[in-house]
Design an enzyme around this catalytic site. Structure first.
Site, short mmCIF file in Angstrom:
data_model
loop_
_atom_site.label_atom_id
_atom_site.label_comp_id
_atom_site.label_asym_id
_atom_site.label_seq_id
_atom_site.Cartn_x
_atom_site.Cartn_y
_atom_site.Cartn_z
N GLY A 124 0.84 -1.19 0.00
CA GLY A 124 0.00 0.00 0.00
C GLY A 124 0.87 1.23 0.00
O GLY A 124 2.09 1.16 -0.11
N SER A 125 0.23 2.39 0.12
CA SER A 125 0.98 3.65 0.08
C SER A 125 0.09 4.80 0.50
O SER A 125 -1.14 4.73 0.44
CB SER A 125 1.49 3.94 -1.34
#
Length: 785
Positions: A212-213
């Protein structure tokens, strides 16, 4: 002049690639070459110098040789495969080799990309020849070998497949026709189980160990004393094939870009040049789809399309395996596929039996050979409009959104990536009964493969059939901000919701994770001046400070609820799965806790275990459910009178007690990473806590063990009207995986202390580095200098 080109009349014979690597503080290489082959040469040499064993094992994986060297039952590489063992991993990658896909990749890539890959392999092999292998993980190993540019492309292709066929390896190599000629399919699993399984492989909402980010792009109306500021904050594994590696790549007059990429990708995937800065976030788009095909009665390896029988493709795949006695044998398995793609026997443990029908997988990235060209284009962009144009023309970004700023003060959110051409109308017309519910819940289609009209559609603006064109994918350009934290596109900026995109891209009006809520609240409060800090607007320093404040949205939402929960416990006793537990000390700890995950916080570990336990409460722990009209504040209010919620609190207390961790234990004493026998305390928290700075330790009976996942390469870039951007960065786990490297833990210690590295981008900045070290590489074997 080392990198200058001779006039045509004086052109010398090819001397092989040439590159110069100038190292600044913390082992960050600034690689300069006259052409792409030389740039790849420097990149391959420098990245192998830091992460040779990691790269070498990756090439064993994509060459389908894990069973030969490590044994068929050895664990698969967990970064680029989901296989249960090395044998299944090898069968998957051998199938790719047998189908000659990489040959097609090589032919389809641009000349610049082919030169990069060729140079990378030459640089990697140069390092092997230099006798500089110091990492005990692979020094002297029989699986440490030279590579070719095909190996480079095999790894790039594996990255492209991560959210598609790479997520269903066991299910494709394990799919076999039923025995006998009249086998009937067993009852399919219910839609709820399949929805949960599909969500597990998507990982788009950033569950603990999924990729994710966060990315926040502040434009001129949100920046203070600057034109724009960008935060890049990917959350990826800390070891293995998906490790980021930082570099600065320059071909004078052609390319000048700084940032990071996965170590085996000879480009900058997240970074900046003199005019733009960009990052990526794992998207909610479904990059794969399933088809249900009706098999011919008595012949399960034949299927019907528009009433006409079609034969499945039968392919025998063989891999070498090491036996218990050390000898090498061969395992051969027959794998099956259709015109849509390979047959699957399920999804993440949910069975899809093969009998009167079969399910097959189509991966939208199966012919995506454009990834490296897309990133090269981003590196040459001069505005967010250029970035959007590159994303549209290449359609090569495989499974991420793009968030960017430029020096003129514009911010961009773009969902232009590789997405199946499955419109809502196509899904309505062609979904199977099971597929209708799965599509609604996940965006992953299960279409009726017995009708040719139900195949994915075609858009003339897409580079290949079956993909949505860029005009059907969401984009937003604004002067205040855009942001994404693995949430659906619709709230890239709540002031201008995006709604005109198909379900396959993500839900419109769907709930946000607590981390996504935290990102949007953080930005808006800073712009409004309601976050308790002086003034309004963002600077680079303020954006860095916001990330490392480590504030928990879950704590903010439940602060009053936890107080009410404690007040409701009879005699301070909380129920648990093992009987009542004294909760008075735990309640005092949470009362004093400030709701953050900094090193000195006390009570944060208890709250983390509480939230983890709450995730198992049937129907969820909230009194107020999600309301699409109030997406930033719902769900809310813990149902503290429910026994299940109180039991979650009691079980959390017991978790800490069993691990001998005080309920008010200091975070930094109990969350760490071990480097060289030393424990380095690590701040941050798991995704579910709604903390931007995601850090994922592994909880065992002994408490938190080493951090394995989370914030990796972090970069904040500010354009303030100067000639060059001002960038600060951190590689949380440091540049090298080699325990004998001086850059094995240096940036990890900075990360622990909350200290950033000020990047060197201009020639003057690079040359003035107090730790400048220069290595010159000649492709004809000249000595390193």
């Amino acid at each position: 002049m080392l990198l200058g080109a001779a006039p045509p009349s004086q052109a010398a014979p090819d001397r092989g690639p040439i590159a110069k690597i100038r190292y600044s503080e913390y082992g960050i290489p600034h690689i300069i070459a006259k052409d792409y082959r030389g740039l790849g040469y420097g990149y391959g040499y420098a990245s192998a110098s830091d992460n040779l064993c990691t790269l070498a094992e990756t090439y064993v994986t994509v060459n389908a040789q894990r069973s030969r060297f490590f044994g068929p039952d050895a664990p698969a590489e967990s970064g680029i495969t989901t296989a249960n063992n090395s044998l299944n991993s090898d069968l998957h990658f051998q199938r790719i080799k047998s189908e000659k896909i990489i040959r097609d990749y090589f032919k389809s890539a641009s000349r610049n990309v082919r030169d990069l890959a060729r140079g990378f392999a030459e640089g990697y092999n140069r390092l092997l020849r230099s006798d500089k292998v110091s990492d005990p993980e692979c020094a002297g190993a029989d699986w440490l070998r030279p590579i070719t540019e095909r190996d480079v492309f095999r790894y790039v292709y594996a990255v492209a497949l991560l959210s598609g066929s790479g997520a269903l390896i066991d299910e494709t190599v394990g799919a076999q026709p039923p025995s006998g000629t009249s086998a009937k399919a067993e009852t399919e699993s219910g839609p709820d189980a399949l929805v949960n399984a599909v969500q597990g492989i998507q990982g788009a909402q950033g569950s603990d160990h999924s990729n994710g980010s966060n990315a926040i792009a502040i434009g001129s109306r949100g920046a203070k004393s600057a034109n724009s500021v960008l935060l890049a904050n990917p959350h990826f594994p800390w070891q293995g094939a998906l490790r980021f590696w930082q570099s600065h790549l320059t071909i004078p007059g052609e390319l000048n870009v700084s940032g990071a990429s996965l170590a085996g990708l000879p480009v900058i995937a997240i970074g900046h040049n003199a005019d733009v800065a960009w990052s990526h976030t794992v998207s909610t788009a479904a990059n794969l789809g399933l088809f249900r095909v009706e098999t011919v009665p008595g012949s399960p390896t034949k299927y019907l399309v528009d009433g006409e029988p079609q034969s499945m493709t039968r392919e025998k795949v063989s891999v070498q395996v090491r036996k218990d006695d050390g000898s090498i044998g061969t395992v051969t398995r027959t794998l099956w596929s259709t015109e849509y793609g390979p047959v699957v026997n399920g999804v993440s443990g949910v069975s899809l039996p093969w009998g009167e029908s079969a399910h097959v997988l189509r991966d939208a990235n199966a012919r995506n050979f454009r990834l490296l060209d897309a990133w090269l284009g981003l590196g040459k962009s001069s505005s967010v409009q250029d970035i959007r144009s590159t994303l549209s023309s290449t359609l090569g970004i495989p499974w991420t959104n793009t968030v960017a700023v430029d020096g003129t003060g514009s911010s961009l959110y773009s969902g232009i990536e590789v997405v199946p051409h499955v419109t809502d109308e196509k899904a309505e017309e062609c979904s199977t009964d099971l597929g209708a519910e799965v599509f609604s819940g996940t965006g992953v289609s299960i279409l009726d493969g017995s009708r040719a009209s139900c195949d994915w559609g075609t858009d003339p603006s897409a580079p290949e059939p079956g993909l949505l064109g860029p005009d059907d994918l969401p984009t937003l350009i604004r002067k205040d901000y855009t942001a994404n934290a693995n949430n659906a596109p619709w709230l890239a900026n709540p002031a201008e919701p995006l709604t005109n995109y198909p379900r396959v891209v993500g839900p419109v009006g769907g709930p946000l994770s607590l981390r996504a809520q935290q990102a949007l609240h953080t930005v808006q409060r800073r712009l409004d001046g309601t976050d308790g800090l002086p003034g309004t607007g963002f600077t680079s320093k303020r954006l860095r400070g916001v990330l490392f404040a480590d504030k928990s949205r879950a704590a903010e939402l439940t602060e009053d609820d936890v107080r009410d929960l404690c007040a409701a416990l009879p005699h301070g006793q909380a129920p648990s799965g093992e009987g009542p537990v004294d909760a008075r000390a735990a309640c005092r700890a949470l009362e004093r806790w400030e709701g953050d995950y900094r090193l000195d916080s006390r009570g944060s570990l208890l709250f983390s275990r509480f939230v983890t336990r709450l995730s198992s409460v049937p129907g969820g722990p909230w009194r107020v459910p999600f309301d699409p009209a109030q997406p930033l504040t719902t769900p809310n209010t813990l149902a503290v009178d429910r026994t299940e919620v109180q039991t979650a609190f009691g079980d959390a207390i017991r978790d800490l007690s069993a691990a001998d961790v005080p309920v008010n234990g200091r975070l930094g004493d109990n969350q760490y990473v071990t480097r060289g026998g030393e424990q380095i305390p690590i701040h941050g928290a798991p995704h579910e806590l709604g903390v931007l700075n995601v850090i994922t330790p592994t909880w065992t009976d002994d408490g938190n063990t080493d951090v394995v996942h989370g914030s990796s390469f972090i970069q904040v870039v500010e354009f303030d009207g100067r000639k060059a951007p001002q960038a600060h960065s951190l590689l949380a786990y440091s540049q090298s995986a080699d325990p004998n490297s001086p850059h094995y833990a240096d940036q990890t210690e900075l990360y622990s202390a909350g200290t950033w590295v000020q990047e060197r981008f201009t020639e003057r900045e690079i040359r003035s580095s107090p730790e400048l070290r220069v290595v010159t590489l000649s492709g004809r074997g000249g000595a390193d200098r």
